[in-house]
Write a protein that holds these residues in place. Sequence first.
Motif, PDB file in Angstrom:
ATOM      1  N   LEU A 148       0.825  -1.207   0.000  1.00 22.97           N
ATOM      2  CA  LEU A 148       0.000   0.000   0.000  1.00 22.97           C
ATOM      3  C   LEU A 148       0.865   1.266   0.000  1.00 22.97           C
ATOM      4  O   LEU A 148       0.695   2.138  -0.849  1.00 22.97           O
ATOM      5  CB  LEU A 148      -0.915  -0.021   1.221  1.00 22.97           C
ATOM      6  CG  LEU A 148      -2.041   1.005   1.234  1.00 22.97           C
ATOM      7  CD1 LEU A 148      -3.282   0.406   1.875  1.00 22.97           C
ATOM      8  CD2 LEU A 148      -1.683   2.279   1.941  1.00 22.97           C
ATOM      9  N   THR A 149       1.822   1.326   0.920  1.00 25.16           N
ATOM     10  CA  THR A 149       2.623   2.557   1.022  1.00 25.16           C
ATOM     11  C   THR A 149       3.493   2.770  -0.221  1.00 25.16           C
ATOM     12  O   THR A 149       3.592   3.880  -0.716  1.00 25.16           O
ATOM     13  CB  THR A 149       3.538   2.556   2.271  1.00 25.16           C
ATOM     14  OG1 THR A 149       4.089   1.274   2.436  1.00 25.16           O
ATOM     15  CG2 THR A 149       2.800   2.933   3.510  1.00 25.16           C
ATOM     16  N   TYR A 168      -9.619   2.766  -2.150  1.00 23.72           N
ATOM     17  CA  TYR A 168      -9.990   1.440  -2.678  1.00 23.72           C
ATOM     18  C   TYR A 168      -8.885   0.895  -3.597  1.00 23.72           C
ATOM     19  O   TYR A 168      -8.537  -0.283  -3.527  1.00 23.72           O
ATOM     20  CB  TYR A 168     -11.302   1.500  -3.475  1.00 23.72           C
ATOM     21  CG  TYR A 168     -12.510   1.912  -2.663  1.00 23.72           C
ATOM     22  CD1 TYR A 168     -12.646   1.546  -1.326  1.00 23.72           C
ATOM     23  CD2 TYR A 168     -13.532   2.678  -3.235  1.00 23.72           C
ATOM     24  CE1 TYR A 168     -13.740   1.936  -0.583  1.00 23.72           C
ATOM     25  CE2 TYR A 168     -14.643   3.070  -2.493  1.00 23.72           C
ATOM     26  CZ  TYR A 168     -14.742   2.701  -1.165  1.00 23.72           C
ATOM     27  OH  TYR A 168     -15.817   3.083  -0.429  1.00 23.72           O
ATOM     28  N   GLY A 169      -8.359   1.761  -4.460  1.00 22.16           N
ATOM     29  CA  GLY A 169      -7.305   1.350  -5.403  1.00 22.16           C
ATOM     30  C   GLY A 169      -6.079   0.847  -4.664  1.00 22.16           C
ATOM     31  O   GLY A 169      -5.502  -0.188  -5.020  1.00 22.16           O
ATOM     32  N   LEU A 170      -5.680   1.578  -3.617  1.00 24.30           N
ATOM     33  CA  LEU A 170      -4.484   1.193  -2.854  1.00 24.30           C
ATOM     34  C   LEU A 170      -4.698  -0.146  -2.140  1.00 24.30           C
ATOM     35  O   LEU A 170      -3.801  -0.988  -2.096  1.00 24.30           O
ATOM     36  CB  LEU A 170      -4.135   2.289  -1.836  1.00 24.30           C
ATOM     37  CG  LEU A 170      -3.562   3.585  -2.419  1.00 24.30           C
ATOM     38  CD1 LEU A 170      -3.463   4.676  -1.347  1.00 24.30           C
ATOM     39  CD2 LEU A 170      -2.194   3.362  -3.048  1.00 24.30           C
ATOM     40  N   ILE A 171      -5.901  -0.346  -1.604  1.00 19.21           N
ATOM     41  CA  ILE A 171      -6.206  -1.609  -0.911  1.00 19.21           C
ATOM     42  C   ILE A 171      -6.116  -2.783  -1.889  1.00 19.21           C
ATOM     43  O   ILE A 171      -5.498  -3.812  -1.603  1.00 19.21           O
ATOM     44  CB  ILE A 171      -7.612  -1.528  -0.262  1.00 19.21           C
ATOM     45  CG1 ILE A 171      -7.542  -0.688   1.018  1.00 19.21           C
ATOM     46  CG2 ILE A 171      -8.169  -2.919   0.036  1.00 19.21           C
ATOM     47  CD1 ILE A 171      -8.871  -0.469   1.707  1.00 19.21           C
ATOM     48  N   LEU A 172      -6.697  -2.605  -3.067  1.00 17.92           N
ATOM     49  CA  LEU A 172      -6.709  -3.711  -4.041  1.00 17.92           C
ATOM     50  C   LEU A 172      -5.316  -4.060  -4.538  1.00 17.92           C
ATOM     51  O   LEU A 172      -4.966  -5.236  -4.633  1.00 17.92           O
ATOM     52  CB  LEU A 172      -7.627  -3.356  -5.217  1.00 17.92           C
ATOM     53  CG  LEU A 172      -9.122  -3.449  -4.905  1.00 17.92           C
ATOM     54  CD1 LEU A 172      -9.951  -2.985  -6.081  1.00 17.92           C
ATOM     55  CD2 LEU A 172      -9.504  -4.885  -4.539  1.00 17.92           C
ATOM     56  N   ILE A 173      -4.511  -3.015  -4.828  1.00 21.88           N
ATOM     57  CA  ILE A 173      -3.163  -3.305  -5.348  1.00 21.88           C
ATOM     58  C   ILE A 173      -2.317  -3.968  -4.257  1.00 21.88           C
ATOM     59  O   ILE A 173      -1.502  -4.854  -4.540  1.00 21.88           O
ATOM     60  CB  ILE A 173      -2.466  -2.051  -5.933  1.00 21.88           C
ATOM     61  CG1 ILE A 173      -1.200  -2.439  -6.721  1.00 21.88           C
ATOM     62  CG2 ILE A 173      -2.106  -1.012  -4.913  1.00 21.88           C
ATOM     63  CD1 ILE A 173      -1.416  -3.304  -7.903  1.00 21.88           C
ATOM     64  N   GLY A 175      -0.356   1.086   6.758  1.00 21.19           N
ATOM     65  CA  GLY A 175      -0.004   1.726   5.482  1.00 21.19           C
ATOM     66  C   GLY A 175      -0.675   3.086   5.319  1.00 21.19           C
ATOM     67  O   GLY A 175      -0.034   4.048   4.872  1.00 21.19           O
ATOM     68  N   PHE A 176      -1.938   3.180   5.663  1.00 17.44           N
ATOM     69  CA  PHE A 176      -2.641   4.472   5.524  1.00 17.44           C
ATOM     70  C   PHE A 176      -2.079   5.516   6.489  1.00 17.44           C
ATOM     71  O   PHE A 176      -1.968   6.690   6.131  1.00 17.44           O
ATOM     72  CB  PHE A 176      -4.146   4.288   5.752  1.00 17.44           C
ATOM     73  CG  PHE A 176      -4.848   3.703   4.554  1.00 17.44           C
ATOM     74  CD1 PHE A 176      -4.756   4.313   3.307  1.00 17.44           C
ATOM     75  CD2 PHE A 176      -5.603   2.542   4.658  1.00 17.44           C
ATOM     76  CE1 PHE A 176      -5.389   3.773   2.197  1.00 17.44           C
ATOM     77  CE2 PHE A 176      -6.241   1.996   3.551  1.00 17.44           C
ATOM     78  CZ  PHE A 176      -6.129   2.619   2.313  1.00 17.44           C
ATOM     79  N   ILE A 177      -1.734   5.077   7.707  1.00 16.75           N
ATOM     80  CA  ILE A 177      -1.170   6.021   8.685  1.00 16.75           C
ATOM     81  C   ILE A 177       0.172   6.548   8.152  1.00 16.75           C
ATOM     82  O   ILE A 177       0.410   7.763   8.130  1.00 16.75           O
ATOM     83  CB  ILE A 177      -0.947   5.333  10.069  1.00 16.75           C
ATOM     84  CG1 ILE A 177      -2.270   4.842  10.658  1.00 16.75           C
ATOM     85  CG2 ILE A 177      -0.203   6.250  11.032  1.00 16.75           C
ATOM     86  CD1 ILE A 177      -3.168   5.885  11.253  1.00 16.75           C
ATOM     87  N   VAL A 178       1.043   5.645   7.681  1.00 14.51           N
ATOM     88  CA  VAL A 178       2.365   6.051   7.192  1.00 14.51           C
ATOM     89  C   VAL A 178       2.211   6.963   5.961  1.00 14.51           C
ATOM     90  O   VAL A 178       2.848   8.020   5.873  1.00 14.51           O
ATOM     91  CB  VAL A 178       3.236   4.811   6.846  1.00 14.51           C
ATOM     92  CG1 VAL A 178       4.535   5.232   6.192  1.00 14.51           C
ATOM     93  CG2 VAL A 178       3.527   4.000   8.089  1.00 14.51           C
ATOM     94  N   SER A 179       1.335   6.579   5.020  1.00 11.98           N
ATOM     95  CA  SER A 179       1.142   7.398   3.804  1.00 11.98           C
ATOM     96  C   SER A 179       0.637   8.789   4.173  1.00 11.98           C
ATOM     97  O   SER A 179       1.098   9.787   3.609  1.00 11.98           O
ATOM     98  CB  SER A 179       0.138   6.725   2.867  1.00 11.98           C
ATOM     99  OG  SER A 179       0.580   5.445   2.520  1.00 11.98           O
ATOM    100  N   ILE A 223      -8.120   5.076   7.690  1.00  6.09           N
ATOM    101  CA  ILE A 223      -8.622   5.646   6.432  1.00  6.09           C
ATOM    102  C   ILE A 223      -9.071   7.095   6.672  1.00  6.09           C
ATOM    103  O   ILE A 223      -8.763   7.993   5.871  1.00  6.09           O
ATOM    104  CB  ILE A 223      -9.765   4.787   5.841  1.00  6.09           C
ATOM    105  CG1 ILE A 223      -9.204   3.453   5.339  1.00  6.09           C
ATOM    106  CG2 ILE A 223     -10.473   5.511   4.696  1.00  6.09           C
ATOM    107  CD1 ILE A 223     -10.241   2.461   4.853  1.00  6.09           C
ATOM    108  N   LEU A 224      -9.769   7.316   7.793  1.00  5.44           N
ATOM    109  CA  LEU A 224     -10.192   8.681   8.118  1.00  5.44           C
ATOM    110  C   LEU A 224      -8.974   9.593   8.286  1.00  5.44           C
ATOM    111  O   LEU A 224      -8.975  10.734   7.841  1.00  5.44           O
ATOM    112  CB  LEU A 224     -11.043   8.690   9.395  1.00  5.44           C
ATOM    113  CG  LEU A 224     -12.431   8.063   9.271  1.00  5.44           C
ATOM    114  CD1 LEU A 224     -13.127   8.039  10.624  1.00  5.44           C
ATOM    115  CD2 LEU A 224     -13.288   8.819   8.258  1.00  5.44           C
ATOM    116  N   PHE A 225      -7.924   9.055   8.907  1.00  9.02           N
ATOM    117  CA  PHE A 225      -6.686   9.818   9.094  1.00  9.02           C
ATOM    118  C   PHE A 225      -6.064  10.166   7.738  1.00  9.02           C
ATOM    119  O   PHE A 225      -5.682  11.309   7.492  1.00  9.02           O
ATOM    120  CB  PHE A 225      -5.702   8.989   9.938  1.00  9.02           C
ATOM    121  CG  PHE A 225      -4.350   9.622  10.102  1.00  9.02           C
ATOM    122  CD1 PHE A 225      -4.148  10.626  11.042  1.00  9.02           C
ATOM    123  CD2 PHE A 225      -3.275   9.223   9.321  1.00  9.02           C
ATOM    124  CE1 PHE A 225      -2.901  11.217  11.195  1.00  9.02           C
ATOM    125  CE2 PHE A 225      -2.024   9.805   9.467  1.00  9.02           C
ATOM    126  CZ  PHE A 225      -1.840  10.804  10.409  1.00  9.02           C
TER     127      PHE A 225
END
Lengths: 263, 240
Positions: free
Chosen positions: A76-77, A104-109, A155-159, A242-244
Amino acid sequence: MINRIIALLIRYKNISFGSFPRLLSIFYWPTVQILFWGYFTNFFMSNESFGIWSALNIILSAVVLWDVLFRGQLGLTMSFFEELWSRNLPNLFITPLKDIEMVYGLILISLIRTLIGITPAIFFANYFFDFHLFELGLYLIFLFLNLIIFGWSIGFIVSGLVLRYGQAFEELAWAIIFIILPFSCVYYPLDSLPTLVQGIALFLPTVHIFETMRLILIENKIILNNVFIIIFLNLFYLILSILFFLKMISIARKRGLLFNQGE
Amino acid sequence: MPKTSIRTKNLSKTYGNKTVVSNVSINLPYGGFFGVLGKNGAGKTTFLAMLMGLITPSEGEIFIFDKSLKFHKYEILKNINFQSPYVDLPKKITVMQNLIFYARLYDVVDTKKKILKLSEDLFIKDLLNNIYGTLSSGQKTRVNLCKALLNDPKLLLLDEPTASLDVSTSEFIRKYIKKFQKKNNSTILITSHNLEEIEKLCSHIILLEKGKIKFDGKKNELFKQSKSSSLKDIFLKDDK
């Protein structure tokens, strides 16, 4: 000559100590290694009744499942960082692409990258070490999904942090997983940790996931309560992360950061 | 057809104590070339970025094609595109892969046909299978322009469209943009340090100074008002 060497030294000192994540990674690693191997050795020394093959099976299962978390987060990152590194974010954010569609795109990849990455490893382990990850049965899918979901949360937190605070936080993409490793009880049970640390570790879904894995492999049973805790914690962290991430995109728009990112 | 292409009302952007764009109100009709000029730090790029929704304004409102950008963002973005030499495409994949990706984001119908037509027009057909990162800056500019034209934008924002290009490539790009504007009756907003370029293409000039509008009107009016015969003269006079 001395002047030039000093110049280099100052430059590398500024790079190494110039940001908190880099500084953290310098002193964190040796501590993590000591803690991790200490707990690991303690556990196996106190469980001499394990045969070598069952011990190996537990370790290899933990290695593969831990890698699911690592690949999930990295998949993801790294996909998001590619956009940053190629200075492509403005092009992307002026299209009708919605922020949530990017999520959604990042989760799928990440899911695709993890499946591609992990499949050969499982088959090699099976072939060379008579390793039976599939003994986990359908629970394997449950554990796999929950580990990758926690990988996405991280991954979302780091991104989000990299988007908001810049490249200094990229180091976290590689380090964060190993920061939580000793507290995740991947290779040893929760009660190997000091009592105070146990209280904190319980908030990590990884602890419950690996406890469940060991219970299935050693005693061939499952505690339903653990399953619910894993699902609850994972959903909570995923929604929060995700909200972050979405909030960080919004802040990046306010601060004009989408234009200034790149290599 | 909408009455206006871009309308801003008291648009401002502040970072902490620093005001980058201050109280900018413009009203541009639909169709034609418009130039945004100003020295470094005048607020041109921030102004452009706010028009595309890349930067959120601190105050004021933006209307594109008579619709509020705040409330109709994704509907508006379908009809906008942008090119800048300071914004790249992913370097590790081919030109074709990059263009297909953007064509999908803009819901372009008959993607391959559209890409082939544009790549022929822009002389990049031979580059379609090349890795984007290996292209020269002139080739990258043409590929980026191709990306910017994929959705036949009604509003095209160009930030320094010919920066770091040789004379003949620059002339080719200018001619092509002119042809595109004529064919589609699009609105094209250009920022450039190449004053001759703005003079050749634009009939309407917006002059920014320290984030504020110094002039907004017809090019000839600007010449008349400043008693100059070229944009270069105006800028040089200003420096004195």
